[in-house]
Structures are given as structure tokens and as C-alpha cells.
Scaffold this active site. Structure first.
Site, PDB file in Angstrom:
ATOM      1  N   ALA A   1       0.925  -1.412  -0.018  1.00 19.46           N
ATOM      2  CA  ALA A   1       0.103  -0.125   0.053  1.00 19.46           C
ATOM      3  C   ALA A   1       0.784   1.256   0.079  1.00 19.46           C
ATOM      4  O   ALA A   1       0.670   2.213   0.628  1.00 19.46           O
ATOM      5  CB  ALA A   1      -0.818   0.016   1.226  1.00 19.46           C
ATOM      6  N   GLY A   2       1.944   1.274  -0.930  1.00 20.76           N
ATOM      7  CA  GLY A   2       2.829   2.443  -0.772  1.00 20.76           C
ATOM      8  C   GLY A   2       2.105   3.060  -2.189  1.00 20.76           C
ATOM      9  O   GLY A   2       0.769   2.794  -2.478  1.00 20.76           O
TER      10      GLY A   2
ATOM     11  N   ALA B   1       2.553   2.785  -5.234  1.00 23.16           N
ATOM     12  CA  ALA B   1       1.869   1.845  -6.459  1.00 23.16           C
ATOM     13  C   ALA B   1       0.874   1.235  -6.241  1.00 23.16           C
ATOM     14  O   ALA B   1      -0.037   0.971  -6.908  1.00 23.16           O
ATOM     15  CB  ALA B   1       3.248   1.057  -6.770  1.00 23.16           C
ATOM     16  N   GLY B   2       0.690   0.480  -4.824  1.00 26.34           N
ATOM     17  CA  GLY B   2      -0.429  -0.283  -4.518  1.00 26.34           C
ATOM     18  C   GLY B   2      -1.727   0.515  -4.211  1.00 26.34           C
ATOM     19  O   GLY B   2      -2.688   0.281  -4.866  1.00 26.34           O
TER      20      GLY B   2
ATOM     21  N   ASP C   1      10.451  -8.909   0.426  1.00 26.03           N
ATOM     22  CA  ASP C   1       9.693 -10.328   0.600  1.00 26.03           C
ATOM     23  C   ASP C   1       9.030 -10.585  -0.798  1.00 26.03           C
ATOM     24  O   ASP C   1       9.145 -11.904  -1.244  1.00 26.03           O
ATOM     25  CB  ASP C   1       8.412 -10.050   1.618  1.00 26.03           C
ATOM     26  CG  ASP C   1       8.982  -9.435   2.831  1.00 26.03           C
ATOM     27  OD1 ASP C   1      10.140  -9.144   3.102  1.00 26.03           O
ATOM     28  OD2 ASP C   1       7.902  -9.056   3.583  1.00 26.03           O
TER      29      ASP C   1
ATOM     30  N   GLN D   1      21.266   0.778  -6.018  1.00 24.03           N
ATOM     31  CA  GLN D   1      21.788   2.064  -6.052  1.00 24.03           C
ATOM     32  C   GLN D   1      22.121   2.612  -4.786  1.00 24.03           C
ATOM     33  O   GLN D   1      21.767   2.174  -3.826  1.00 24.03           O
ATOM     34  CB  GLN D   1      20.810   3.115  -6.712  1.00 24.03           C
ATOM     35  CG  GLN D   1      20.925   4.555  -6.454  1.00 24.03           C
ATOM     36  CD  GLN D   1      20.239   5.329  -7.422  1.00 24.03           C
ATOM     37  OE1 GLN D   1      19.177   5.859  -6.783  1.00 24.03           O
ATOM     38  NE2 GLN D   1      20.551   5.691  -8.560  1.00 24.03           N
TER      39      GLN D   1
ATOM     40  N   LEU E   1      18.483   8.853   4.739  1.00 22.49           N
ATOM     41  CA  LEU E   1      18.865   9.823   3.590  1.00 22.49           C
ATOM     42  C   LEU E   1      18.640  11.380   3.831  1.00 22.49           C
ATOM     43  O   LEU E   1      17.968  11.967   4.589  1.00 22.49           O
ATOM     44  CB  LEU E   1      17.688   9.475   2.639  1.00 22.49           C
ATOM     45  CG  LEU E   1      18.150  10.113   1.031  1.00 22.49           C
ATOM     46  CD1 LEU E   1      19.194   9.353   0.478  1.00 22.49           C
ATOM     47  CD2 LEU E   1      16.817  10.141   0.424  1.00 22.49           C
TER      48      LEU E   1
ATOM     49  N   GLU F   1       8.612  -0.244  -7.109  1.00 20.77           N
ATOM     50  CA  GLU F   1       9.971  -0.536  -6.944  1.00 20.77           C
ATOM     51  C   GLU F   1      10.225  -2.039  -6.889  1.00 20.77           C
ATOM     52  O   GLU F   1      11.307  -2.323  -7.494  1.00 20.77           O
ATOM     53  CB  GLU F   1      10.576   0.002  -5.744  1.00 20.77           C
ATOM     54  CG  GLU F   1      12.217  -0.027  -5.457  1.00 20.77           C
ATOM     55  CD  GLU F   1      12.722   0.782  -4.326  1.00 20.77           C
ATOM     56  OE1 GLU F   1      12.044   1.608  -3.700  1.00 20.77           O
ATOM     57  OE2 GLU F   1      13.806   0.495  -3.958  1.00 20.77           O
TER      58      GLU F   1
ATOM     59  N   SER G   1      11.500   7.734  -9.477  1.00 22.88           N
ATOM     60  CA  SER G   1      10.963   6.388  -8.962  1.00 22.88           C
ATOM     61  C   SER G   1       9.702   6.810  -8.179  1.00 22.88           C
ATOM     62  O   SER G   1       8.739   5.754  -8.298  1.00 22.88           O
ATOM     63  CB  SER G   1      11.847   5.954  -7.929  1.00 22.88           C
ATOM     64  OG  SER G   1      11.321   4.909  -7.040  1.00 22.88           O
TER      65      SER G   1
HETATM   66  C1  LIG Z   1      14.257   7.795   2.211  1.00 27.40           C
HETATM   67  C2  LIG Z   1      13.972   7.775   0.660  1.00 27.40           C
HETATM   68  C3  LIG Z   1      13.803   8.905   0.045  1.00 27.40           C
HETATM   69  C4  LIG Z   1      13.377   8.743  -1.509  1.00 27.40           C
HETATM   70  N1  LIG Z   1      13.031   9.911  -2.136  1.00 27.40           N
HETATM   71  C5  LIG Z   1      12.685   9.956  -3.300  1.00 27.40           C
HETATM   72  C6  LIG Z   1      12.622  10.892  -4.142  1.00 27.40           C
HETATM   73  O1  LIG Z   1      12.640  12.168  -3.748  1.00 27.40           O
HETATM   74  N2  LIG Z   1      11.967  10.775  -5.330  1.00 27.40           N
HETATM   75  C7  LIG Z   1      11.845   9.636  -6.057  1.00 27.40           C
HETATM   76  O2  LIG Z   1      11.419   9.574  -7.119  1.00 27.40           O
HETATM   77  N3  LIG Z   1      12.257   8.647  -5.405  1.00 27.40           N
HETATM   78  C8  LIG Z   1      12.452   8.603  -3.897  1.00 27.40           C
HETATM   79  N4  LIG Z   1      12.455   7.371  -3.342  1.00 27.40           N
HETATM   80  C9  LIG Z   1      12.528   6.068  -3.955  1.00 27.40           C
HETATM   81  C10 LIG Z   1      10.674   6.075  -3.916  1.00 27.40           C
HETATM   82  O3  LIG Z   1      10.366   6.633  -2.831  1.00 27.40           O
HETATM   83  C11 LIG Z   1      10.263   4.506  -3.885  1.00 27.40           C
HETATM   84  O4  LIG Z   1      11.021   3.843  -4.850  1.00 27.40           O
HETATM   85  C12 LIG Z   1       8.822   4.300  -4.053  1.00 27.40           C
HETATM   86  O5  LIG Z   1       8.255   5.288  -3.075  1.00 27.40           O
HETATM   87  C13 LIG Z   1       8.301   2.908  -3.911  1.00 27.40           C
HETATM   88  O6  LIG Z   1       7.219   2.912  -3.968  1.00 27.40           O
HETATM   89  P1  LIG Z   1       6.220   1.520  -3.998  1.00 27.40           P
HETATM   90  O7  LIG Z   1       4.814   1.777  -3.931  1.00 27.40           O
HETATM   91  O8  LIG Z   1       6.983   0.749  -4.984  1.00 27.40           O
HETATM   92  O9  LIG Z   1       6.818   0.648  -2.643  1.00 27.40           O
HETATM   93  P2  LIG Z   1       6.686   1.312  -0.940  1.00 27.40           P
HETATM   94  O10 LIG Z   1       6.126   2.690  -0.901  1.00 27.40           O
HETATM   95  O11 LIG Z   1       7.832   0.946  -0.326  1.00 27.40           O
HETATM   96  O12 LIG Z   1       5.610   0.238  -0.471  1.00 27.40           O
HETATM   97  C14 LIG Z   1       5.706  -1.141  -0.041  1.00 27.40           C
HETATM   98  C15 LIG Z   1       4.520  -1.704   0.465  1.00 27.40           C
HETATM   99  O13 LIG Z   1       4.612  -3.134   0.515  1.00 27.40           O
HETATM  100  C16 LIG Z   1       4.223  -3.624   1.535  1.00 27.40           C
HETATM  101  N5  LIG Z   1       4.663  -4.965   1.737  1.00 27.40           N
HETATM  102  C17 LIG Z   1       5.934  -5.516   1.481  1.00 27.40           C
HETATM  103  N6  LIG Z   1       6.151  -6.804   1.778  1.00 27.40           N
HETATM  104  C18 LIG Z   1       4.939  -7.335   2.380  1.00 27.40           C
HETATM  105  C19 LIG Z   1       4.398  -8.487   2.842  1.00 27.40           C
HETATM  106  N7  LIG Z   1       5.391  -9.409   2.559  1.00 27.40           N
HETATM  107  N8  LIG Z   1       3.431  -8.423   3.107  1.00 27.40           N
HETATM  108  C20 LIG Z   1       2.372  -7.258   3.009  1.00 27.40           C
HETATM  109  N9  LIG Z   1       2.800  -6.264   2.428  1.00 27.40           N
HETATM  110  C21 LIG Z   1       4.006  -6.044   2.194  1.00 27.40           C
HETATM  111  C22 LIG Z   1       4.450  -2.781   2.670  1.00 27.40           C
HETATM  112  O14 LIG Z   1       3.583  -2.791   3.649  1.00 27.40           O
HETATM  113  C23 LIG Z   1       4.460  -1.335   1.904  1.00 27.40           C
HETATM  114  O15 LIG Z   1       2.984  -1.051   1.964  1.00 27.40           O
HETATM  115  C24 LIG Z   1      12.922   7.480  -1.781  1.00 27.40           C
HETATM  116  C25 LIG Z   1      13.292   6.102  -1.177  1.00 27.40           C
HETATM  117  C26 LIG Z   1      13.752   6.401   0.244  1.00 27.40           C
HETATM  118  C27 LIG Z   1      14.039   5.271   0.825  1.00 27.40           C
END
Ligand SMILES: Cc1cc2nc3c(=O)[nH]c(=O)nc-3n(C[C@H](O)[C@H](O)[C@H](O)COP(=O)(O)OP(=O)(O)OC[C@H]3O[C@@H](n4cnc5c(N)ncnc54)[C@H](O)[C@@H]3O)c2cc1C
Length: 571
Positions: free
Chosen positions: A15-16, A18-19, A211, A230, A242, A373, A389
Site C-alpha cells: 500500500a505504497g 504503486a499499490g 519479501d 543504487q 537519507l 520499486e 522513482s
Molecule cells: C528515504 C527515501 C527517499 C526517497 N526519495 C525519493 C524521491 O525524492 N524521489 C523519487 O523519485 N524516489 C525517491 N525514493 C524512492 C521511492 O520513494 C520508492 O522507490 C517508491 O516510493 C516505492 O514505492 P512502492 O509503492 O513501490 O513501495 P513502498 O512505498 O515501499 O511500499 C511497499 C508496500 O509493500 C508492503 N509489503 C511489503 N512486503 C509485504 C508483505 N510481505 N506482506 C504485506 N505487505 C508487504 C508494505 O507494507 C508497503 O505498503 C526514496 C526512497 C527512500 C528510501
């Protein structure tokens, strides 16, 4: 034991950004959607993104230029059709987020403000102060909720149901009380985020244990480009927390112990705004040469004092707070200590532009999708540019949600789940809870993180990578002999951490194996024994899977080229 089986059109894990974006689109299209997330959605790592989200819409900028920068930054490993799609859709995605309620920082004349980031020809990163990710996460979560998406907060997805080339659900347990459930669905999407926790110094949330990747790999499905991790140039010294690239974007200068602005030696034109891999290597090289600063001489300075208090308070207030809290240094008054930190995972679950998960180079897994990601589209190739990203997660999350809705309308069969589908998860939980060995999870995790940093970090070589493979063998053997103390059912985080360590050990091997096979240096992957890029042999993606004996087998996938010519790197 009886385990409930719930049925949905679509189940999303994560639920980031993307989700949430995908869930909203699916629900809006009239589908019944459940989101499983091990964290409360607003604690997802997306909320930590500080710096910005790219879109070309200023007068001097163009989608074409955004594509060019992204492909060049990727060291030509990005798939150019996917990059074109992302850059063309980026301005629309910003407007979409804004209309849903995300408040971006503005210029004096009311336009969305944009700041410079490394590797970009024009200031292109839209931002909400230095809380861009949090603003977008809140908006996307609110809007998914508003549509009526059902969230299973603090549920841990432990396995997928995968048979005969088709995915038909997810198996999960409730972290609060260990209740178990089978989520049977026509379509499943993984949006499980990144995996940098496998390194000691990293910028990632505790939950970023990759995971999703190992769950997929345990079923013999491939992962792509895992060797490309990276390292961000600016993590707070010691913790790796960061300090966003916005600090360099706003004019931060990097200094060594001699007070030299050392980037002039490594990237005389781009200086501090060279791409991340170049700056991270420069920092580590300065430290290796004995020009580090700080009590352990394992950091360099970033100096922002010349910006003045007003600009720092307006543009970088969170960063200032972080440095005060974790280092006791106030960036308004003095330079702060930073070093390279493991930050982002370019590799992941291989998908096409519409999010379909690849089974191999020719075929796809029916009913399975990934975005954000954890996925490898690949828009970042060997190295991701800053602010691309958050864009990828939001844009592809939304797009893949729409693509799933279309596929569901065309018809994806539902294979009814049965209790046996929960067996892998039950075995895994029983092993962790009942195994009566002598090894401790935190100790094994520390050994993994330290050795990965040492042997498969910013600099790698055949010697260090082979050493790491031996260490991974040892750690895997020791993992079989773990014991946890907490046997209770309520918030048993000790059990969860043990399961997560199992995942980390699994995908770490893909990182090391890929890095060993890639006998060249490209983007974030730097081999000291092969410092040059080798387009003849290695201008291709690494696809890797575990065979029935657990051995990693890999094969190449062609990079989609065509729009921009592959050129040598220039700094
Ligand atoms: C400190 C930091 C700063 C950043 N700043 C930038 C920026 O300024 N600009 C940019 O473009 N990018 C930035 N990035 C990268 C970017 O934020 C991420 O790549 C992006 O937000 C990822 O989004 P996501 O929805 O893929 O995953 P996430 O937001 O990481 O969400 C992952 C989800 O998966 C769930 N999950 C994982 N495993 C399980 C499981 N086994 N069971 C149930 N749920 C699970 C978690 O609960 C969570 O809800 C940054 C990253 C970091 C770490």
C-alpha cells in the site's frame, strides 16, 4: 485447522504509491479489490521520499529531453519503449495527483515549482517542500479509501498461489494475532517496494526486506537485473538515513578533509549533480584515499551554509531536522557528515509496460502483475535518476491498475483455492516458531548486512563476490538452526523478522550471482576488475531463476533500444 478463503477480483500486496494508485483504479472500474499490507499504508516507504517527482513541463524542457536523460542515466540498460511511455505520461500523472488533492510547492507566479536533480538537463522535479512522498502517499491512500478499497493493514503476505502458469491468490497472516487467510483472486498484483535492507548502511525503512521478490523466486519464477543496487551519495554518516538529493540540487557542495570540492576531479562539468553512481563512488574513493572526515574518517562534508537560513527553512526543513536529531549538526551553521548509503533497487520482478509478470523471455504468468520499486519494467536500467522513482510508482501503479481492469473485463479465470494452498506458509511459520536451534536472527542479519556492504557494495570484484557467496552458504546453513524466544501470537515481530531474514538471504544471492556474472561496470554496478562498460557482451538484462536444486540459472534478455543511440559515458 480451518482457514477462511476470501474471494476478490483483484488482490494487491503493498500500500505504497504503486499499490494505492492501482487499487483506486481497479475499484473505480467496478472491481472488488483487497489490499494486503504489512504496514499501515501511511507507513509505507513511499512516505519517506523527500526530494521530488519528475515531469517535463517547463518552457525549456520536453518529454524527449526527459527520455534522453533517463536513458543516458541508465547507462543504456533501460528499455527505451518503457522510458518513452513514462516520460510522455509524466505531466499527466502530476496533474492527476494534483486534481486528487496533492498540494505541490509553487513558484511566485503560481506555477508548480521544479527543482534540479542529478543527471537532468532542466529543473524537472516537482515537489511538496521536502515531503513529496508523504503528500502523494496521503492523497493516493485517501482516494483509494474514498473509492471503497478494502485494506488489510498489518497483514503479512507469505506466499502466492501459483499453479500451471497461473496465479490465483495470496496467502497471508494477520500480524496482530496470527489469524491466517487465503485471498483467492482472478488477478494479483505485487507492489511490495524495495530491498536495500540487505545492506548495513541503507536509507530504507525497516520493512524493505524484499519479501515480494523471494516469494516469486521461490516458485522458480525469474527476477531481473538484481545486481543493480543504487547507492545514494548522501546518507547521514553512521545511520545511512537519507539526505535527499534536493540538498545537492539546491546547491550543496561536497568537501573532503583538505577542504577540496572533490567532485571537480570526478565530474568536472556536472560536479555534485553528476548521476548518483558517479558521486557515490567519488565519496567512497575519497574516504579510501584517507581524505575522509568525522570521528571515524568514514564520511565527507556536504556544505549548505551558503544557502542561508531562510532558504534552508523554506526548502529543506525536514533534512535539517534529521541532521540535528541524528548527528547533532545544524546545516544552517555548519557542514554535515554524509556517506554513500544503499538506497534503491533497480532490479526486481520482470514485467512489461502493462505490468504483466514475465515467466521467461517469451511468455507471461497469467493473472500476475507488479509495479513500483519491486518491479523491473525497466525504466531505470543500470542506474535510476533522482525523482524518477516516485514517478514510476505512481504512474505505473495507476497504469497497471487500469491494465488489470481491462484484462479482468476480457476475462481472467478464477481457479478456486483450497486449504492446501496455505501449506507453504504454515510450514514456514511452524519452522520459525518451533525450530529449537542455537542461532539468533539479529546476529545473522547483521552478518548478512555487513558482508553485503563489504563485498557486494559500491565496489565489487570477483574476489569479494565469491567470498560473499561462501558467506551466504554459511548464513543459509546457520539460518536452518535458528531459535526465537517469543512463541506468542500477538504481534510476534520476532517471528516476522525471522521470516524476513529468510527472504533477505534468498534475494541477496541473486544480487551477488548477477554481480559476479556481469563482468563489466555499468551504472550502479562497478567491478574493480572490469572497470569498463562492455556493450558487446553485456548490453542486456540479466534474467535469473532458481532451478529445482536451488541453483541460480541465468540468461539474457535483450534491451529495447531504438530511440537514442548508445554512447560512451561522459561526465
Ligand atoms: C528515504 C527515501 C527517499 C526517497 N526519495 C525519493 C524521491 O525524492 N524521489 C523519487 O523519485 N524516489 C525517491 N525514493 C524512492 C521511492 O520513494 C520508492 O522507490 C517508491 O516510493 C516505492 O514505492 P512502492 O509503492 O513501490 O513501495 P513502498 O512505498 O515501499 O511500499 C511497499 C508496500 O509493500 C508492503 N509489503 C511489503 N512486503 C509485504 C508483505 N510481505 N506482506 C504485506 N505487505 C508487504 C508494505 O507494507 C508497503 O505498503 C526514496 C526512497 C527512500 C528510501
Amino acid at each position: 485447522m480451518s482457514i477462511p478463503i476470501y474471494t476478490y477480483d483483484a488482490v494487491i500486496v503493498g500500500a505504497g504509491l504503486a499499490g494505492n494508485a492501482a487499487a483506486r483504479e481497479l475499484q473505480k472500474a467496478g472491481k472488488k479489490v483487497a489490499v494486503i499490507t504489512k504496514l499501515h499504508p501511511l507507513r509505507s516507504h513511499s512516505g519517506a521520499a523527500q526530494g521530488g517527482i519528475n515531469a517535463a513541463f517547463s518552457a525549456k524542457d520536453s518529454e524527449e529531453l526527459h527520455m534522453y536523460d533517463t536513458i543516458k542515466g541508465s547507462d543504456y540498460l533501460a528499455d527505451q519503449d518503457a522510458v518513452a511511455f513514462m516520460c510522455n505520461e509524466a505531466p499527466k500523472t502530476i496533474r492527476w495527483a494534483e486534481r486528487m488533492g496533492a498540494v505541490f510547492s509553487r513558484t511566485a507566479d503560481g506555477k508548480i515549482a521544479q527543482r534540479p536533480f542529478g543527471g537532468q538537463s532542466e529543473p524537472r522535479a516537482c515537489y511538496a517542500k521536502d515531503r513529496t512522498g508523504l503528500t502523494l502517499l496521503q492523497t493516493s491512500y485517501e482516494q483509494a479509501h474514498r473509492e471503497g478499497v478494502l485494506f488489510f493493514d498489518e497483514w503479512y503476505a507469505a506466499d502466492i498461489i501459483y499453479k500451471n502458469g497461473k496465479i490465483s491468490g495470496v496467502v497471508a497472516f494477520n500480524i496482530r494475532n496470527m489469524d491466517k487467510a487465503i485471498f483467492n483472486a482472478n488477478a494479483v498484483m505485487f507492489a511490495t517496494g524495495g530491498y536495500a535492507r540487505t545492506y548495513k548502511i541503507n536509507s530504507n525503512a525497516h520493512a524493505n526486506t524484499g519479501d515480494g521478490l523471494s516469494i516469486v523466486a521461490r516458485h522458480g519464477l525469474p527476477l531481473e537485473d538484481m545486481e543493480f543496487v543504487q547507492f545514494h551519495p548522501s546518507g547521514l554518516s553512521g545511520s545511512g538515513i537519507l539526505i535527499s538529493e534536493a540538498a545537492r540540487g539546491e546547491g550543496g557542495k561536497l568537501l573532503n578533509s583538505l577542504g577540496e570540492r572533490f567532485m571537480s576531479k570526478y565530474a568536472p562539468n556536472a560536479m555534485e549533480l553528476a548521476s548518483r553512481d558517479v558521486v557515490a563512488r567519488a565519496i567512497i574513493e575519497e574516504i579510501r584515499q584517507g581524505r575522509g572526515v568525522g570521528p571515524r574518517k568514514d564520511a565527507v562534508y556536504i556544505d549548505l551554509t551558503h544557502l542561508g537560513a531562510e532558504k534552508i527553512m523554506e526548502r529543506l526543513p525536514e533534512l535539517r531536522d534529521l541532521a540535528i536529531t541524528f548527528l547533532g549538526l545544524d546545516m544552517i551553521k555548519e557542514p554535515i557528515l554524509i556517506s554513500a548509503t544503499a538506497h534503491y533497487s533497480m532490479g526486481g520482478i520482470p514485467v512489461d509496460i502493462d505490468g504483466h509478470v514475465r515467466k521467461d523471455n517469451e511468455s507471461f504468468v497469467e493473472g500476475f502483475y507488479a509495479a513500483g520499486e519491486c518491479a523491473c519494467v525497466s525504466v531505470h536500467g543500470a542506474n535510476r535518476l533522482g525523482a524518477n522513482s516516485v514517478l514510476e510508482a505512481l504512474l505505473f501503479g495507476r497504469h497497471v491498475g487500469q491494465s488489470m481492469a481491462k484484462d479482468l473485463d476480457r476475462g481472467i479465470a478464477l481457479r478456486p483455492a483450497s486449504l492446501e494452498d496455505a501449506q507453504n506458509m504454515l510450514d514456514e511459520m511452524r519452522f520459525v516458531l518451533e525450530n529449537n536451534g542455537t542461532e539468533r536472527v539479529p546476529e545473522l542479519r547483521t552478518l548478512l548486512q555487513e558482508s553485503m556492504t563489504e563485498n557486494a557494495g559500491v565496489f565489487r570484484s570477483e574476489e569479494t563476490l565469491k567470498k560473499e557467496l561462501v558467506i551466504l552458504d554459511e548464513l543459509e546453513a546457520r539460518y536452518k538452526n535458528i531459535r526465537i524466544e517469543d512463541k506468542s501470537k500477538i504481534f510476534n515481530t520476532e517471528m516476522q523478522e525471522a521470516i524476513e531474514l529468510g527472504h533477505m538471504l534468498d534475494y541477496a544471492r541473486f544480487i551477488v550471482d548477477g554481480a559476479l556474472r556481469r563482468q563489466e561496470s555499468r551504472g550502479a554496478h562497478f567491478r574493480e576488475d572490469f572497470p569498463a562498460r562492455d556493450d558487446e557482451k553485456f548490453l542486456n538484462h540479466t534474467m535469473a531463476y532458481r532451478d529445482a536444486n536451488g541453483k541460480i540459472v541465468s540468461y539474457p534478455r535483450e534491451v529495447v533500444l531504438g530511440r537514442f543511440e548508445v554512447k560512451a559515458r561522459a561526465y
